[in-house]
Design an enzyme around this catalytic site. Structure first.
Site, short mmCIF file in Angstrom:
data_model
loop_
_atom_site.label_atom_id
_atom_site.label_comp_id
_atom_site.label_asym_id
_atom_site.label_seq_id
_atom_site.Cartn_x
_atom_site.Cartn_y
_atom_site.Cartn_z
CG ASP A 160 -41.12 12.99 -25.83
OD1 ASP A 160 -39.90 13.25 -25.88
OD2 ASP A 160 -41.79 13.06 -24.76
CG ASN A 201 -38.61 8.03 -14.47
OD1 ASN A 201 -38.82 6.83 -14.45
ND2 ASN A 201 -37.98 8.64 -15.46
CG HIS A 216 -35.05 5.12 -13.35
ND1 HIS A 216 -34.44 4.18 -14.15
CD2 HIS A 216 -34.86 6.33 -13.95
CE1 HIS A 216 -33.90 4.80 -15.20
NE2 HIS A 216 -34.14 6.11 -15.10
CG ASP A 261 -36.04 1.30 -16.72
OD1 ASP A 261 -36.06 2.46 -17.19
OD2 ASP A 261 -35.03 0.79 -16.21
CD GLU A 263 -39.33 11.05 -22.79
OE1 GLU A 263 -38.36 11.39 -23.51
OE2 GLU A 263 -40.41 11.67 -22.75
P1 GH3 Z 1 -42.83 16.11 -22.03
O1 GH3 Z 1 -42.09 15.20 -22.93
O2 GH3 Z 1 -44.29 15.89 -22.05
O3 GH3 Z 1 -42.48 17.52 -22.30
O4 GH3 Z 1 -42.41 15.81 -20.55
P2 GH3 Z 1 -41.34 14.80 -20.03
O5 GH3 Z 1 -41.44 14.74 -18.54
O6 GH3 Z 1 -41.51 13.50 -20.71
O7 GH3 Z 1 -40.06 15.53 -20.49
P3 GH3 Z 1 -38.57 15.21 -20.69
O8 GH3 Z 1 -38.36 14.75 -22.09
O9 GH3 Z 1 -37.81 16.43 -20.29
O10 GH3 Z 1 -38.22 14.07 -19.70
C1 GH3 Z 1 -37.97 12.80 -20.07
C2 GH3 Z 1 -37.69 11.96 -18.86
O11 GH3 Z 1 -37.56 10.62 -19.25
C3 GH3 Z 1 -36.41 12.32 -18.15
C4 GH3 Z 1 -35.84 11.03 -17.69
O12 GH3 Z 1 -35.88 10.89 -16.33
C5 GH3 Z 1 -36.77 9.98 -18.28
N1 GH3 Z 1 -36.04 8.90 -18.90
C6 GH3 Z 1 -35.22 8.95 -19.97
N2 GH3 Z 1 -34.72 7.74 -20.23
C7 GH3 Z 1 -35.24 6.88 -19.32
C8 GH3 Z 1 -35.11 5.48 -19.07
O13 GH3 Z 1 -34.40 4.75 -19.75
N3 GH3 Z 1 -35.81 4.96 -18.04
C9 GH3 Z 1 -36.60 5.72 -17.24
N4 GH3 Z 1 -37.26 5.14 -16.27
N5 GH3 Z 1 -36.74 7.04 -17.45
C10 GH3 Z 1 -36.08 7.61 -18.47
MG MG Z 2 -41.51 13.27 -22.74
MG MG Z 3 -38.33 13.61 -24.28
#
Ligand code: GH3
Ligand code: MG
Ligand code: MG
Length: 307
Positions: A189, A197, A202, A206, A232
């Site tokens: 992760d 983002n 965004h 990506d 992610e």
């Molecule tokens: P951590 O995992 O370190 O705890 O922090 P984080 O900020 O990565 O935490 P979290 O898992 O809560 O957030 C994941 C973010 O990933 C939220 C969302 O905006 C972003 N995300 C998810 N899918 C996509 C995608 O397909 N494209 C983009 N650009 N962002 C995405």
């Molecule tokens: Mg994360």
């Molecule tokens: Mg995550």
């Protein structure tokens, strides 16, 4: 007197045989012209040898006359190979006699480098005469494969999606149980991806996901299954590997990500959870264990591997 009588009988028998042979020859000629009506590759064959092939067939095998083809290939069974067959029915030169067991058999035929896939259909016309037709299904199979491939890929990163991963996982679980083949799961992760983002938008986010997928994929073996778990998060199923192997792999991946200059964003880190298949595991139990490991890696300060 008796001699004349016997001679008469012999002449009659010979005459009858001649008539019969002529009749069968005429009938064969009739069958030969009949197969010409077929647009698919069609062959007239006896129990053993081919007797005629229509123009579609001769074109496929690059012969101008049947005589020329027959000189090189007497037996139809030598011109194709069965595919996906559990039992090989199509063996030996008199294979046609087993036709009741062989409807719609999938076969492969090639001449030089031109390979195609067909459904083969055999019909018995009369004693020792069979019509064998080949229906070309290569295009249908190619389209089906292309659709299946699209359905198992993630749109953004072009690696496997979660649905494909789940299928691979259930197969691996079955194999692990039956054949004791070990495997491990690595879940990764991106750390603080929300900030990427928020800061860069965004689209850049990506782009990072695409670059990360390429970076990880380039370091995996061909037997490792790599998929986007969602958002992610990415997941790797590593076959034939112990948890120490996978720990080492995850740590190598972690280091390579940490030092990779992502476009626009620069440096990023990832956290990893690793877990090995254990006896009586099911998908839920195993994934929970690896998710817990990832959670520990996050809690212990991120940019690390937890097992
Ligand atoms: P951590 O995992 O370190 O705890 O922090 P984080 O900020 O990565 O935490 P979290 O898992 O809560 O957030 C994941 C973010 O990933 C939220 C969302 O905006 C972003 N995300 C998810 N899918 C996509 C995608 O397909 N494209 C983009 N650009 N962002 C995405
Ligand atoms: Mg994360
Ligand atoms: Mg995550």
């Amino acid at each position: 007197m008796i001699f004349a009588y016997l001679l008469c009988i012999t002449i009659v028998i010979l005459l009858l045989m001649y008539i019969l042979i002529c009749k069968y020859a005429r009938y064969d000629n009739y069958l030969k012209s009949f197969i010409e009506l077929n647009n698919n590759i069609t062959v007239l064959t006896s129990d053993t040898e081919m007797l005629a092939m229509n123009k579609a067939g001769l074109d496929f095998f690059h012969f101008t006359t049947f005589k020329a083809l027959h000189k090189r290939h007497k037996f139809l069974s030598k011109l194709f190979t069965e595919i996906d067959a559990e039992d090989k029915y199509v063996e030996g030169i008199n294979w046609v006699t087993k036709i009741d067991k062989m409807q719609n058999i999938k076969v492969e035929m090639h001449y030089h480098h031109f390979k195609q896939i067909f459904y083969m259909q055999v019909s018995k016309i009369r004693a020792h005469r069979y019509q064998v037709s080949f229906y070309n299904i290569s295009r249908m199979i190619a389209e089906k494969d292309a659709i299946a491939q699209v359905a198992e890929k993630d749109d953004l990163t072009q690696i496997y999606n979660r649905s494909k991963f789940n299928k691979v996982l259930s197969l691996a679980l079955r194999k692990a149980e039956i054949y004791k083949e070990p495997f491990t799961i690595i879940l990764l992760d991106i750390d603080h991806f929300k900030q990427v983002n928020d800061q860069y938008g965004h689209n850049i986010g990506d782009q990072v996901l695409v670059q990360l997928a390429l970076l990880v994929k380039s370091q995996l073996r061909s037997q490792d299954i790599f998929a986007r778990w969602g958002g992610e998060e990415f997941v790797i199923l590593s076959k034939d590997s112990t948890r120490n192997d996978s720990y080492a792999l995850a740590d190598r991946l972690r280091e390579s990500i940490e030092s990779f200059p992502f476009d626009e964003v620069g440096r990023l880190t990832c956290s990893f959870g690793v877990s090995q298949y254990e006896k009586n595991d099911n998908a839920t139990v195993l994934l929970k264990r690896v998710d817990d490991a990832l959670y520990r890696a996050k809690n212990n300060g991120r940019n690390r591997v937890s097992m």
